[in-house]
Design a protein around this motif. Structure first.
Motif, PDB file in Angstrom:
ATOM      1  N   PHE A 329       2.290   9.031  31.954  1.00 32.04           N
ATOM      2  CA  PHE A 329       2.079   7.694  32.515  1.00 32.04           C
ATOM      3  C   PHE A 329       1.048   7.715  33.648  1.00 32.04           C
ATOM      4  CE2 PHE A 329       6.590   6.732  30.960  1.00 32.04           C
ATOM      5  CZ  PHE A 329       6.117   6.130  29.812  1.00 32.04           C
ATOM      6  N   GLU A 330       0.935   8.826  34.351  1.00 31.81           N
ATOM      7  CA  GLU A 330      -0.101   8.918  35.386  1.00 31.81           C
ATOM      8  C   GLU A 330      -1.482   8.862  34.738  1.00 31.81           C
ATOM      9  OE1 GLU A 330      -1.229   8.533  39.049  1.00 31.81           O
ATOM     10  OE2 GLU A 330       0.885   8.769  38.508  1.00 31.81           O
ATOM     11  N   PHE A 331      -1.599   9.506  33.579  1.00 31.31           N
ATOM     12  CA  PHE A 331      -2.842   9.435  32.807  1.00 31.31           C
ATOM     13  C   PHE A 331      -3.130   7.982  32.414  1.00 31.31           C
ATOM     14  CE2 PHE A 331      -4.721   9.208  28.537  1.00 31.31           C
ATOM     15  CZ  PHE A 331      -5.923   9.882  28.730  1.00 31.31           C
ATOM     16  N   ALA A 332      -2.088   7.260  31.983  1.00 29.78           N
ATOM     17  CA  ALA A 332      -2.264   5.863  31.588  1.00 29.78           C
ATOM     18  C   ALA A 332      -2.706   5.003  32.769  1.00 29.78           C
ATOM     19  CB  ALA A 332      -0.965   5.321  30.997  1.00 29.78           C
ATOM     20  N   VAL A 333      -2.141   5.276  33.936  1.00 28.14           N
ATOM     21  CA  VAL A 333      -2.543   4.524  35.135  1.00 28.14           C
ATOM     22  C   VAL A 333      -4.011   4.799  35.453  1.00 28.14           C
ATOM     23  CG1 VAL A 333      -2.191   4.277  37.615  1.00 28.14           C
ATOM     24  CG2 VAL A 333      -0.216   4.415  36.091  1.00 28.14           C
ATOM     25  N   ASP A 334      -4.420   6.064  35.369  1.00 24.69           N
ATOM     26  CA  ASP A 334      -5.811   6.432  35.641  1.00 24.69           C
ATOM     27  C   ASP A 334      -6.773   5.731  34.693  1.00 24.69           C
ATOM     28  OD1 ASP A 334      -5.086   8.072  37.696  1.00 24.69           O
ATOM     29  OD2 ASP A 334      -5.147   9.918  36.522  1.00 24.69           O
ATOM     30  N   ARG A 335      -6.320   5.451  33.469  1.00 31.18           N
ATOM     31  CA  ARG A 335      -7.180   4.799  32.465  1.00 31.18           C
ATOM     32  C   ARG A 335      -6.991   3.289  32.435  1.00 31.18           C
ATOM     33  NH1 ARG A 335      -8.177   9.562  32.873  1.00 31.18           N
ATOM     34  NH2 ARG A 335      -9.136  10.882  31.280  1.00 31.18           N
ATOM     35  N   ASP A 336      -6.304   2.747  33.426  1.00 28.62           N
ATOM     36  CA  ASP A 336      -6.063   1.295  33.520  1.00 28.62           C
ATOM     37  C   ASP A 336      -5.281   0.742  32.330  1.00 28.62           C
ATOM     38  OD1 ASP A 336      -7.159   1.020  35.961  1.00 28.62           O
ATOM     39  OD2 ASP A 336      -8.961  -0.037  35.334  1.00 28.62           O
ATOM     40  N   LEU A 337      -4.428   1.580  31.746  1.00 26.37           N
ATOM     41  CA  LEU A 337      -3.553   1.126  30.667  1.00 26.37           C
ATOM     42  C   LEU A 337      -2.224   0.615  31.212  1.00 26.37           C
ATOM     43  CD1 LEU A 337      -4.191   4.063  28.192  1.00 26.37           C
ATOM     44  CD2 LEU A 337      -5.130   1.765  28.054  1.00 26.37           C
ATOM     45  N   MET A 338      -1.909   0.975  32.454  1.00 29.21           N
ATOM     46  CA  MET A 338      -0.694   0.525  33.127  1.00 29.21           C
ATOM     47  C   MET A 338      -1.043   0.268  34.590  1.00 29.21           C
ATOM     48  SD  MET A 338       2.012   3.397  31.678  1.00 29.21           S
ATOM     49  CE  MET A 338       3.486   2.388  31.822  1.00 29.21           C
ATOM     50  N   ARG A 339      -0.285  -0.619  35.223  1.00 34.98           N
ATOM     51  CA  ARG A 339      -0.538  -0.897  36.635  1.00 34.98           C
ATOM     52  C   ARG A 339       0.071   0.171  37.541  1.00 34.98           C
ATOM     53  NH1 ARG A 339       0.342  -6.212  34.716  1.00 34.98           N
ATOM     54  NH2 ARG A 339      -1.489  -7.534  34.981  1.00 34.98           N
ATOM     55  N   LYS A 340       1.249   0.687  37.156  1.00 34.80           N
ATOM     56  CA  LYS A 340       1.884   1.726  37.946  1.00 34.80           C
ATOM     57  C   LYS A 340       2.706   2.625  37.033  1.00 34.80           C
ATOM     58  CE  LYS A 340       5.965  -1.024  39.255  1.00 34.80           C
ATOM     59  NZ  LYS A 340       6.762  -1.538  40.394  1.00 34.80           N
ATOM     60  N   ASN A 341       3.031   3.793  37.547  1.00 36.11           N
ATOM     61  CA  ASN A 341       3.751   4.802  36.770  1.00 36.11           C
ATOM     62  C   ASN A 341       5.254   4.506  36.795  1.00 36.11           C
ATOM     63  OD1 ASN A 341       4.981   7.125  35.758  1.00 36.11           O
ATOM     64  ND2 ASN A 341       3.482   8.494  36.691  1.00 36.11           N
ATOM     65  N   PRO A 342       5.866   4.099  35.663  1.00 31.69           N
ATOM     66  CA  PRO A 342       7.290   3.753  35.670  1.00 31.69           C
ATOM     67  C   PRO A 342       8.206   4.961  35.795  1.00 31.69           C
ATOM     68  CG  PRO A 342       6.442   3.661  33.439  1.00 31.69           C
ATOM     69  CD  PRO A 342       5.256   3.901  34.336  1.00 31.69           C
ATOM     70  N   ALA A 343       7.662   6.177  35.639  1.00 30.45           N
ATOM     71  CA  ALA A 343       8.485   7.390  35.748  1.00 30.45           C
ATOM     72  C   ALA A 343       8.294   8.096  37.085  1.00 30.45           C
ATOM     73  CB  ALA A 343       8.154   8.358  34.611  1.00 30.45           C
ATOM     74  N   ALA A 344       7.502   7.506  37.977  1.00 33.21           N
ATOM     75  CA  ALA A 344       7.150   8.175  39.233  1.00 33.21           C
ATOM     76  C   ALA A 344       8.381   8.577  40.043  1.00 33.21           C
ATOM     77  CB  ALA A 344       6.238   7.279  40.061  1.00 33.21           C
ATOM     78  N   LYS A 345       9.402   7.723  40.069  1.00 32.76           N
ATOM     79  CA  LYS A 345      10.615   8.005  40.849  1.00 32.76           C
ATOM     80  C   LYS A 345      11.834   8.153  39.936  1.00 32.76           C
ATOM     81  CE  LYS A 345       8.847   5.526  44.893  1.00 32.76           C
ATOM     82  NZ  LYS A 345       9.102   4.450  45.884  1.00 32.76           N
ATOM     83  N   MET A 346      11.584   8.598  38.724  1.00 32.27           N
ATOM     84  CA  MET A 346      12.636   8.677  37.718  1.00 32.27           C
ATOM     85  C   MET A 346      13.700   9.710  38.077  1.00 32.27           C
ATOM     86  SD  MET A 346      12.017   9.415  33.677  1.00 32.27           S
ATOM     87  CE  MET A 346      13.337   9.390  32.456  1.00 32.27           C
ATOM     88  N   MET A 347      13.269  10.842  38.647  1.00 32.79           N
ATOM     89  CA  MET A 347      14.211  11.923  38.938  1.00 32.79           C
ATOM     90  C   MET A 347      13.587  12.873  39.943  1.00 32.79           C
ATOM     91  SD  MET A 347      15.743  14.703  36.211  1.00 32.79           S
ATOM     92  CE  MET A 347      16.853  16.016  36.714  1.00 32.79           C
ATOM     93  N   LYS A 348      14.401  13.372  40.872  1.00 32.17           N
ATOM     94  CA  LYS A 348      13.938  14.376  41.806  1.00 32.17           C
ATOM     95  C   LYS A 348      14.071  15.764  41.182  1.00 32.17           C
ATOM     96  CE  LYS A 348      15.062  11.858  46.057  1.00 32.17           C
ATOM     97  NZ  LYS A 348      15.847  11.883  47.334  1.00 32.17           N
ATOM     98  N   LYS A 349      13.178  16.654  41.584  1.00 29.45           N
ATOM     99  CA  LYS A 349      13.235  18.024  41.072  1.00 29.45           C
ATOM    100  C   LYS A 349      14.540  18.682  41.491  1.00 29.45           C
ATOM    101  CE  LYS A 349      10.631  22.334  40.861  1.00 29.45           C
ATOM    102  NZ  LYS A 349       9.412  23.059  41.289  1.00 29.45           N
ATOM    103  N   PRO A 350      15.261  19.329  40.559  1.00 29.45           N
ATOM    104  CA  PRO A 350      16.538  19.972  40.908  1.00 29.45           C
ATOM    105  C   PRO A 350      16.343  21.074  41.942  1.00 29.45           C
ATOM    106  CG  PRO A 350      16.250  19.826  38.522  1.00 29.45           C
ATOM    107  CD  PRO A 350      14.942  19.465  39.132  1.00 29.45           C
ATOM    108  N   ALA A 351      17.349  21.281  42.758  1.00 29.46           N
ATOM    109  CA  ALA A 351      17.321  22.359  43.741  1.00 29.46           C
ATOM    110  C   ALA A 351      17.322  23.704  43.018  1.00 29.46           C
ATOM    111  CB  ALA A 351      18.537  22.253  44.661  1.00 29.46           C
ATOM    112  N   ALA A 352      16.906  24.735  43.742  1.00 36.14           N
ATOM    113  CA  ALA A 352      16.770  26.064  43.136  1.00 36.14           C
ATOM    114  C   ALA A 352      18.076  26.557  42.526  1.00 36.14           C
ATOM    115  CB  ALA A 352      16.257  27.058  44.177  1.00 36.14           C
ATOM    116  N   ASP A 353      19.212  26.300  43.214  1.00 36.48           N
ATOM    117  CA  ASP A 353      20.495  26.787  42.691  1.00 36.48           C
ATOM    118  C   ASP A 353      20.913  26.038  41.433  1.00 36.48           C
ATOM    119  OD1 ASP A 353      20.846  24.436  44.070  1.00 36.48           O
ATOM    120  OD2 ASP A 353      22.793  24.980  44.910  1.00 36.48           O
ATOM    121  N   GLU A 354      20.406  24.806  41.247  1.00 37.78           N
ATOM    122  CA  GLU A 354      20.701  24.062  40.023  1.00 37.78           C
ATOM    123  C   GLU A 354      19.821  24.501  38.865  1.00 37.78           C
ATOM    124  OE1 GLU A 354      21.753  19.614  40.736  1.00 37.78           O
ATOM    125  OE2 GLU A 354      20.050  20.081  42.023  1.00 37.78           O
TER     126      GLU A 354
END
Length: 580
Positions: A329-354
């Motif tokens: 989706f970031e690629f789509a935003v760069d190409r003006d196919l979308m206004r913003k990235n709908p997955a940008a805040k979809m999930m935080k990276k899991p902690a190392a122990d997870e």
């Protein structure tokens, strides 16, 4: 600090070897008066080999082609030396002419394909297909410099649409971005027709919206005021792959599942709330060795929840899915196919122990694996080789688990080994991954993975070096049936099914979803920590980043004899005796 040395070839001018990596590269300087025509000051390409003869074989044709391009450019420069009375070119007419040329070329190719006149597309991800994807990606990113006679092709396109222009017209630089995008559309469209996908060519009278490109003008054509309508997720994935190179097969599976869940919407209509809803269901998706590729997404979840062995995807695997969506989706935003990235805040990276995704094979697991008929003797080389007999087939199914256990190597590193990477110096045999690329086929995970792996005495006793000698040259396991990205992709699935077949208890032991082929590497690392080998040394052997600091400080880090001594300190008491 020592200076980086460059060693020139004595056989072919233009070939040189870096004193840091030892790899050969081809290089040719472009004359100063022609650099504006090529958009750069030199040609340069890595040849990915340490052998001078191989570098000459691969590099000589490349250098000859570059010389030919420079000679043609010099001819054009001479012809243009006399002053010309050039006509001014109207900017809007030039833009429209390039769009008409695009439509004309695509329609002509479509009709040719319709009548069986186009050569079929290459099967699989061949050299031709790899070059096509790279070229289209370069053009879409605005890099036209690798297309031979690019300005001449641009002038010819304009001339075909009755706009008189020569390759040295002062308006040419301002139109390169437009033409690069158009040429990418043409080349990609023709490849689609060669694949048998005979969709309609765009009509220049009402063109589809053009992706914005960078041109050398004070004012660019106004980009589309709204995102492009009609672009589907899998179409977006195709464009993304054309720009960045072929992705892994599993990535296409991730996008297919999202498209299925959302009902195949236009990408411009996808919202963050929809991605959040998908994530909720993704965390319930089953982790199974069964083939559920054709089972609908929600049906697969519902059916799995009824089973006693139902397990969900590991949190790191879920994260890996979301990483693909974020990048796509970031690629789509760069190409003006979308206004913003709908997955940008979809999930935080899991902690190392997870994120510790896989468990090592225990001593009992190793005994179970290597006491099976596949390693002790079976009646046939077919299937899972689970019926006891006298036949031992020493192919990739036999050797890969053994090598993985006794070297700690990653499955793809081992599956893609070439015979030339198995070497012997000072009477010590080792695997040399220092020449591997970081991108493309036979790549390694990161720079630290470019390393020396001494071959353990147990591997030598089992006849591994004899097997290597019998192969002589080429891939060590040529019978492996991989794909365009990974040699090990099918073997990894086969291994999971084999473990399920021989496990003593379903869902436990070898069949535990947390134990996969990568568990051999975890077993090796645990055994290394329990041995008398120093941590910084076995980190060098396994290619972990912590260990690589030693290599950065002292060149190769340690000598081969020290690496070999550390490797032979690592042992697996549960490993049974194997017939020779």
């Amino acid at each position: 600090m020592g200076r980086k040395r460059i060693h020139a070839s004595s056989k072919v001018k233009g070939l040189r070897r870096s004193g840091v990596s030892g790899l050969w590269e081809a290089r040719k300087v472009i004359p100063a008066d022609l650099r504006a025509m090529f958009g750069k000051s030199e040609f340069k390409v890595a040849l990915n080999t340490k052998d001078e003869n191989e570098a000459v074989r691969v590099g000589a044709p490349i250098l000859a082609d570059w010389s030919d391009q420079i000679a043609k450019a010099q001819d054009r420069s001479v012809l243009a030396s006399a002053p010309l009375q050039r006509q001014a070119i109207d900017r809007d007419r030039a833009f429209a002419a390039i769009q008409r040329w695009t439509s004309f070329r695509l329609k002509a190719a479509l009709n040719e394909a319709f009548n069986g006149g186009l050569e079929p597309a290459p099967v699989g991800f061949s050299d031709e297909m790899r070059e096509h994807v790279q070229r289209v990606g370069d053009l879409r990113s605005g890099d036209w410099s690798k297309v031979a006679d690019f300005d001449a092709k641009l002038a010819e396109a304009l001339n075909s649409q009755r706009i008189m222009c020569d390759p040295l017209h002062p308006a040419i630089p301002a139109m390169r971005g437009w033409f690069a995008s158009a040429l990418a559309d043409v080349e990609n469209g023709i490849m689609e027709y060669r694949r048998g996908r005979l969709s309609d060519a765009p009509d220049a009278s009402s063109p589809t919206p053009v992706l914005p490109v960078t041109v050398e003008l004070p004012v660019n054509p106004s980009p589309a005021a709204h995102p492009v309508a009609g672009m589907k997720l899998l179409d977006l994935l195709d464009r993304w792959e054309a720009a960045k190179g072929k992705s892994e097969k599993r990535h296409r599976g991730y996008v297919t599942r999202l498209s299925e869940f959302l009902g195949d919407p236009d990408v411009s209509q996808i919202t963050p709330l929809q991605m959040d809803s998908f994530l909720i269901e993704l965390k319930r998706f089953p982790n199974t060795k069964r083939d559920i590729e054709k089972t609908p997404f929600m049906t697969a979840i519902a059916e799995a929840e009824k089973r006693d062995d139902y397990r969900v995807l590991h949190i790191k695997t879920v994260w890996n899915w979301t990483v693909v969506y974020k990048a796509l989706f970031e690629f789509a935003v760069d190409r003006d196919l979308m206004r913003k990235n709908p997955a940008a805040k979809m999930m935080k990276k899991p902690a190392a122990d997870e994120s510790e995704e896989r468990d090592p094979y225990e001593a009992e697991d190793l005994a179970t694996i290597f006491k099976t008929p596949m390693f002790q003797g079976a009646v046939s080389a077919l299937g899972y080789r689970n019926t006891p007999g006298s036949l031992i087939t020493k192919d990739h199914k036999y050797w890969l688990p053994i090598i993985a256990l006794w070297t700690g190597g990653r499955v793809e590193e081992l599956a893609s080994l070439d015979v030339s990477e198995i070497k012997t110096e000072e009477e010590i045999s080792f695997i040399d991954l220092t020449g591997r690329p970081l991108k493309g086929l036979r790549r390694v995970k990161n720079a630290s993975a470019r390393r020396i792996i001494p071959i353990h005495d147990r591997l030598i006793a089992l006849g591994f070096m004899k097997y290597v000698a019998e192969r002589k040259s080429g891939l060590l396991f040529p019978e492996l049936d991989g794909d365009a990205v990974k040699m090990s992709v099918k073997f990894g699935k086969w291994w999971g099914l084999w473990c399920e077949n021989v496990a003593k208890v379903k869902g436990e032991g070898l069949d535990d979803p947390q134990k996969v082929f990568h568990s051999f590497r975890h077993s090796w690392k645990r055994a290394a920590r329990m041995s008398d080998a120093k941590e910084e040394i076995h980190d060098l052997i396994s290619g972990h980043k912590d260990g690589n600091s030693v290599a950065r400080g002292y060149g190769r880090g340690v000598d081969l004899m020290t690496l070999k001594a550390a490797m032979d300190l690592i042992d697996f008491p549960a490993f049974p005796t194997l017939p020779k």
